[in-house]
Scaffold this active site. Structure first.
Site, PDB file in Angstrom:
ATOM      1  N   GLY A  17       0.803  -1.215   0.000  1.00 46.07           N
ATOM      2  CA  GLY A  17       0.000   0.000   0.000  1.00 46.07           C
ATOM      3  C   GLY A  17       0.833   1.262   0.000  1.00 46.07           C
ATOM      4  CG  ASP A  18      -0.783   4.666   2.011  1.00 50.28           C
ATOM      5  OD1 ASP A  18      -0.941   3.533   2.501  1.00 50.28           O
ATOM      6  OD2 ASP A  18      -1.157   5.703   2.576  1.00 50.28           O
ATOM      7  N   GLY A  19       2.062   3.095   2.407  1.00 47.35           N
ATOM      8  CA  GLY A  19       3.235   3.074   3.285  1.00 47.35           C
ATOM      9  C   GLY A  19       4.391   2.307   2.672  1.00 47.35           C
ATOM     10  CB  THR A  20       4.474  -0.908   0.840  1.00 41.89           C
ATOM     11  OG1 THR A  20       3.893  -1.612   1.939  1.00 41.89           O
ATOM     12  CG2 THR A  20       5.513  -1.780   0.163  1.00 41.89           C
ATOM     13  CG  ASP A  48      -6.569   1.243   3.662  1.00 41.75           C
ATOM     14  OD1 ASP A  48      -7.464   0.583   4.224  1.00 41.75           O
ATOM     15  OD2 ASP A  48      -5.440   1.402   4.138  1.00 41.75           O
TER      16      ASP A  48
END
EC number: 2.7.1.11
Length: 68
Positions: A17-20, A48
């Site tokens: 996701g965005d954190g990755t 998400d």
């Protein structure tokens, strides 16, 4: 990993996701700083659906269908 270890890699695939994806940018900057010629490919996958550059992420539709 040492710089010598990273020399065996030509490509790195990051799935998440965005954190990755933010982490992938940090890795990319480190490769650039060390002058390593390694490609990084980000494959978006999250529930998400909050990755800005795509319409729908893998995993999002499955989560929607499971919730119904």
């Amino acid at each position: 990993f040492s710089r010598k270890t990273w020399r065996i890699f030509l490509q790195v695939y990051v799935i998440g996701g965005d954190g990755t994806m933010r982490g992938a940018v940090v890795i990319f900057e480190e490769f650039k700083r060390c002058r390593l010629r390694i490609s990084i490919t980000g494959i978006p996958k999250n529930l998400d659906n909050d990755i800005e550059i795509i319409d729908k992420a893998f995993g999002f539709q499955t989560a929607v269908e499971s919730a119904q």
